[in-house]
Design a protein around this motif. Structure first.
Motif, mmCIF file in Angstrom:
data_model
loop_
_atom_site.group_PDB
_atom_site.id
_atom_site.type_symbol
_atom_site.label_atom_id
_atom_site.label_comp_id
_atom_site.label_asym_id
_atom_site.label_seq_id
_atom_site.Cartn_x
_atom_site.Cartn_y
_atom_site.Cartn_z
ATOM 1 N N LYS A 2 0.835 -1.193 0.000
ATOM 2 C CA LYS A 2 0.000 0.000 0.000
ATOM 3 C C LYS A 2 0.871 1.245 0.000
ATOM 4 O O LYS A 2 1.776 1.368 0.795
ATOM 5 N N LYS A 3 0.560 2.161 -0.920
ATOM 6 C CA LYS A 3 1.405 3.341 -1.051
ATOM 7 C C LYS A 3 0.624 4.633 -1.216
ATOM 8 O O LYS A 3 1.217 5.668 -1.423
ATOM 9 N N GLU A 4 -0.700 4.586 -1.126
ATOM 10 C CA GLU A 4 -1.475 5.785 -1.364
ATOM 11 C C GLU A 4 -2.303 6.154 -0.144
ATOM 12 O O GLU A 4 -2.494 5.361 0.774
ATOM 13 N N ILE A 5 -2.816 7.367 -0.188
ATOM 14 C CA ILE A 5 -3.723 7.883 0.831
ATOM 15 C C ILE A 5 -4.985 8.339 0.123
ATOM 16 O O ILE A 5 -4.920 8.977 -0.924
ATOM 17 N N PHE A 6 -6.127 8.013 0.685
ATOM 18 C CA PHE A 6 -7.422 8.412 0.152
ATOM 19 C C PHE A 6 -7.832 9.689 0.876
ATOM 20 O O PHE A 6 -8.026 9.673 2.083
ATOM 21 N N ALA A 7 -7.915 10.798 0.173
ATOM 22 C CA ALA A 7 -8.268 12.085 0.776
ATOM 23 C C ALA A 7 -9.706 12.436 0.441
ATOM 24 O O ALA A 7 -10.130 12.331 -0.704
ATOM 25 N N VAL A 8 -10.453 12.832 1.464
ATOM 26 C CA VAL A 8 -11.871 13.157 1.301
ATOM 27 C C VAL A 8 -12.129 14.541 1.867
ATOM 28 O O VAL A 8 -11.725 14.842 2.992
ATOM 29 N N ARG A 90 -9.645 12.389 -3.546
ATOM 30 C CA ARG A 90 -8.344 12.423 -4.224
ATOM 31 C C ARG A 90 -7.475 11.293 -3.701
ATOM 32 O O ARG A 90 -7.636 10.850 -2.574
ATOM 33 N N TYR A 91 -6.542 10.869 -4.516
ATOM 34 C CA TYR A 91 -5.552 9.883 -4.105
ATOM 35 C C TYR A 91 -4.224 10.602 -4.005
ATOM 36 O O TYR A 91 -3.833 11.329 -4.912
ATOM 37 N N LEU A 92 -3.540 10.416 -2.896
ATOM 38 C CA LEU A 92 -2.266 11.085 -2.665
ATOM 39 C C LEU A 92 -1.169 10.077 -2.451
ATOM 40 O O LEU A 92 -1.408 9.000 -1.897
ATOM 41 N N LYS A 93 0.027 10.416 -2.831
ATOM 42 C CA LYS A 93 1.193 9.609 -2.479
ATOM 43 C C LYS A 93 1.472 9.817 -0.997
ATOM 44 O O LYS A 93 1.204 10.888 -0.467
ATOM 45 N N GLU A 94 2.001 8.799 -0.331
ATOM 46 C CA GLU A 94 2.277 8.938 1.100
ATOM 47 C C GLU A 94 3.228 10.086 1.401
ATOM 48 O O GLU A 94 3.216 10.647 2.481
ATOM 49 N N SER A 95 4.033 10.470 0.447
ATOM 50 C CA SER A 95 5.020 11.526 0.653
ATOM 51 C C SER A 95 4.517 12.913 0.246
ATOM 52 O O SER A 95 5.323 13.824 0.129
#
Length: 96
Positions: A2-8, A90-95
């Motif tokens: 897993k490498k992404e973050i789900f932003a709401v 949105r989908y964000l990279k962990e960094s």
């Protein structure tokens, strides 16, 4: 891995406890769900799984606040703006 973050965008509710149109397979690759308001992370959550709804929307199973060290890493960070994007997801990279 897993490498992404789900932003709401949660400017109305403050918590990501609703349902959104999103790719459930891609969401499964996310480590965290972040609530965003005014372009900044307000809180970070972990989840156990994804609930698929018949109309194509998704929700989260076992949604709970992430550990304090994760909150400290992301809360109050600015989320990069994407010009012309009106989607609350949105989908964000962990960094990011």
């Amino acid at each position: 891995m897993k490498k992404e973050i789900f932003a709401v965008n949660t400017s109305k509710s403050g918590q990501p406890n609703g349902c959104w149109r999103a790719n459930s397979e891609r969401v499964k690759n996310c480590n965290y769900v972040v609530s965003e308001e005014g372009g900044k992370v307000k809180a970070v959550y972990t989840f156990d799984g994804v609930k698929k709804h018949p109309d194509g929307r998704i929700g989260f199973k076992g949604l709970r606040r992430a550990a304090p060290r994760i909150q400290n890493k992301y809360v109050n960070r600015e989320i990069p703006k994407k010009k012309g994007c009106a989607n609350p997801v949105r989908y964000l990279k962990e960094s990011f």
